[in-house]
Design a protein around this motif. Structure first.
Motif, PDB file in Angstrom:
ATOM      1  N   VAL A   1      50.392  45.329  77.242  1.00 53.30           N
ATOM      2  CA  VAL A   1      50.614  46.677  77.780  1.00 53.30           C
ATOM      3  C   VAL A   1      49.315  47.474  77.778  1.00 53.30           C
ATOM      4  O   VAL A   1      48.864  47.962  78.821  1.00 53.30           O
ATOM      5  CB  VAL A   1      51.694  47.427  76.968  1.00 53.30           C
ATOM      6  CG1 VAL A   1      51.898  48.838  77.533  1.00 53.30           C
ATOM      7  CG2 VAL A   1      53.004  46.659  76.979  1.00 53.30           C
ATOM      8  N   SER A   2      48.688  47.625  76.613  1.00 53.47           N
ATOM      9  CA  SER A   2      47.527  48.510  76.501  1.00 53.47           C
ATOM     10  C   SER A   2      46.241  47.796  76.126  1.00 53.47           C
ATOM     11  O   SER A   2      45.174  48.398  76.130  1.00 53.47           O
ATOM     12  CB  SER A   2      47.808  49.582  75.438  1.00 53.47           C
ATOM     13  OG  SER A   2      47.840  49.002  74.145  1.00 53.47           O
ATOM     14  N   GLY A   3      46.321  46.529  75.789  1.00 51.47           N
ATOM     15  CA  GLY A   3      45.177  45.843  75.213  1.00 51.47           C
ATOM     16  C   GLY A   3      45.218  45.843  73.701  1.00 51.47           C
ATOM     17  O   GLY A   3      44.422  45.177  73.064  1.00 51.47           O
ATOM     18  N   ALA A   4      46.165  46.601  73.125  1.00 44.36           N
ATOM     19  CA  ALA A   4      46.355  46.651  71.670  1.00 44.36           C
ATOM     20  C   ALA A   4      45.056  46.929  70.928  1.00 44.36           C
ATOM     21  O   ALA A   4      44.669  46.206  70.019  1.00 44.36           O
ATOM     22  CB  ALA A   4      47.005  45.359  71.159  1.00 44.36           C
ATOM     23  N   HIS A   5      44.379  48.003  71.314  1.00 42.86           N
ATOM     24  CA  HIS A   5      43.155  48.387  70.608  1.00 42.86           C
ATOM     25  C   HIS A   5      43.491  48.899  69.204  1.00 42.86           C
ATOM     26  O   HIS A   5      42.947  48.423  68.224  1.00 42.86           O
ATOM     27  CB  HIS A   5      42.416  49.482  71.370  1.00 42.86           C
ATOM     28  CG  HIS A   5      42.001  49.097  72.747  1.00 42.86           C
ATOM     29  ND1 HIS A   5      41.296  49.948  73.567  1.00 42.86           N
ATOM     30  CD2 HIS A   5      42.191  47.965  73.469  1.00 42.86           C
ATOM     31  CE1 HIS A   5      41.063  49.360  74.719  1.00 42.86           C
ATOM     32  NE2 HIS A   5      41.607  48.155  74.688  1.00 42.86           N
TER      33      HIS A   5
ATOM     34  N   ALA B   1      51.261  55.314  75.173  1.00 39.40           N
ATOM     35  CA  ALA B   1      52.393  55.214  74.240  1.00 39.40           C
ATOM     36  C   ALA B   1      52.277  53.954  73.388  1.00 39.40           C
ATOM     37  O   ALA B   1      52.569  53.970  72.180  1.00 39.40           O
ATOM     38  CB  ALA B   1      53.708  55.209  75.008  1.00 39.40           C
ATOM     39  N   ALA B   2      51.838  52.859  74.003  1.00 43.20           N
ATOM     40  CA  ALA B   2      51.672  51.616  73.248  1.00 43.20           C
ATOM     41  C   ALA B   2      50.602  51.776  72.172  1.00 43.20           C
ATOM     42  O   ALA B   2      50.752  51.268  71.046  1.00 43.20           O
ATOM     43  CB  ALA B   2      51.302  50.477  74.193  1.00 43.20           C
ATOM     44  N   GLU B   3      49.519  52.484  72.498  1.00 46.71           N
ATOM     45  CA  GLU B   3      48.471  52.713  71.511  1.00 46.71           C
ATOM     46  C   GLU B   3      48.959  53.601  70.369  1.00 46.71           C
ATOM     47  O   GLU B   3      48.654  53.361  69.199  1.00 46.71           O
ATOM     48  CB  GLU B   3      47.242  53.341  72.180  1.00 46.71           C
ATOM     49  CG  GLU B   3      46.456  52.378  73.033  1.00 46.71           C
ATOM     50  CD  GLU B   3      45.879  51.237  72.232  1.00 46.71           C
ATOM     51  OE1 GLU B   3      45.106  51.487  71.292  1.00 46.71           O
ATOM     52  OE2 GLU B   3      46.207  50.071  72.542  1.00 46.71           O
ATOM     53  N   LEU B   4      49.720  54.628  70.711  1.00 49.21           N
ATOM     54  CA  LEU B   4      50.253  55.530  69.681  1.00 49.21           C
ATOM     55  C   LEU B   4      51.226  54.794  68.766  1.00 49.21           C
ATOM     56  O   LEU B   4      51.102  54.841  67.538  1.00 49.21           O
ATOM     57  CB  LEU B   4      50.923  56.730  70.341  1.00 49.21           C
ATOM     58  CG  LEU B   4      51.382  57.857  69.394  1.00 49.21           C
ATOM     59  CD1 LEU B   4      51.317  59.205  70.110  1.00 49.21           C
ATOM     60  CD2 LEU B   4      52.805  57.635  68.895  1.00 49.21           C
ATOM     61  N   VAL B   5      52.188  54.105  69.369  1.00 51.60           N
ATOM     62  CA  VAL B   5      53.199  53.394  68.578  1.00 51.60           C
ATOM     63  C   VAL B   5      52.567  52.269  67.763  1.00 51.60           C
ATOM     64  O   VAL B   5      52.881  52.074  66.576  1.00 51.60           O
ATOM     65  CB  VAL B   5      54.304  52.842  69.503  1.00 51.60           C
ATOM     66  CG1 VAL B   5      55.233  51.909  68.733  1.00 51.60           C
ATOM     67  CG2 VAL B   5      55.093  53.982  70.126  1.00 51.60           C
TER      68      VAL B   5
END
Length: 256
Positions: A83-87, A31-35
């Motif tokens: 959260v996700s590493g913010a790729h 979700a963090a990657e999508l948002v």
């Protein structure tokens, strides 16, 4: 565009780009990657539309577009990195998987298979959202052709530099500076690369959905993605070339 998480103490020469904390469930990371990718593309496309409405000077348009991207990307990395590493970028995701493939704590195929579709979906959604905010057609294929060879070379350079920066920060234990460093690099690459530094396959796909300042014609998308993947490989090769001494030093220390 890029990954961010707190660097772990370096103990191997093949340390991945800071794998996601295992306590965070995969759905939350996806979700963090999508948002995050959606917000990034909305910033790029929306600021481009705003710039063209406020000025007819292409230089000022690009300046406004690049500044908005720098500030927005820095904030997104700072917010979502833990959260996700913010790729927000399939090249970064694939590069992290490759560098950490022998590490049980590294990014695995399951995460890669979840991250990349989320990044692409987010990018498309972000472009549509930006068009909606400015009263543009929600989906209108871009007519901005970017297929020239010098633009493709610019994408190789932009993507290779991005990968070198991110993984170089990881190798040297400086990932805490990624929000500023990555955002600054992208802002500079807007100006020093001929392609204005897409450096991201997901963002490239999303920008094909808007016929505005930041758009890219669908016919130019495959070429851009191809050279971005090539740039990722070149970037990883440069990381090995520049930072391989750290692996040898650690291996020698471990053998004592």
């Amino acid at each position: 565009m890029s990954a961010i998480d707190e660097a772990r103490p370096e103990n191997t020469g093949a340390e991945p780009l800071a794998a996601e904390p295992p306590a965070i469930p995969l759905p939350n990371r996806v979700a963090a990657e999508l948002v995050g990718t959606a917000a990034l593309v909305a910033i790029v496309v929306g600021s481009g539309i705003q710039a063209t409405e406020l000025s007819q000077d292409v230089g000022l348009q690009l300046l406004a577009n690049s500044l908005a991207t720098v500030f927005g990307l820095g904030v997104l990395i700072l917010l979502l990195g833990p959260v996700s590493g913010a790729h927000f970028n399939p090249v970064v995701t694939l590069a992290e998987w490759w560098t950490g493939r022998k590490d049980p704590k590294g990014l695995g195929p399951r995460e890669v298979a979840a991250y990349i579709p989320a990044q692409i979906a987010g990018a498309i959604g972000g472009a549509i959202l930006a068009d909606a905010m400015f009263g543009e057609a929600l989906v209108k294929w871009s007519t901005h052709d970017r297929s020239a060879g010098h633009l493709l070379l610019g994408e190789v350079v932009a993507t290779a530099g991005l990968v070198l920066l991110i993984f170089g920060l990881a190798k040297t234990g400086h990932l805490r500076f990624a929000p500023v460093a990555v955002a600054s690099y992208i802002g500079a690459a807007y100006w020093f690369t001929s392609s204005t530094s897409f450096a991201n396959p997901a963002v490239t796909i999303g920008r094909a959905f808007t016929d505005t300042f930041a758009g890219i014609a669908p016919g130019s998308v495959p070429g851009f993605i191809g050279v971005q993947l090539l740039g990722g490989i070149v970037g990883l090769a440069m990381v090995a070339l520049v930072f391989d001494h750290r692996r040898r030093t650690n291996a020698a220390a471990g053998s004592k």
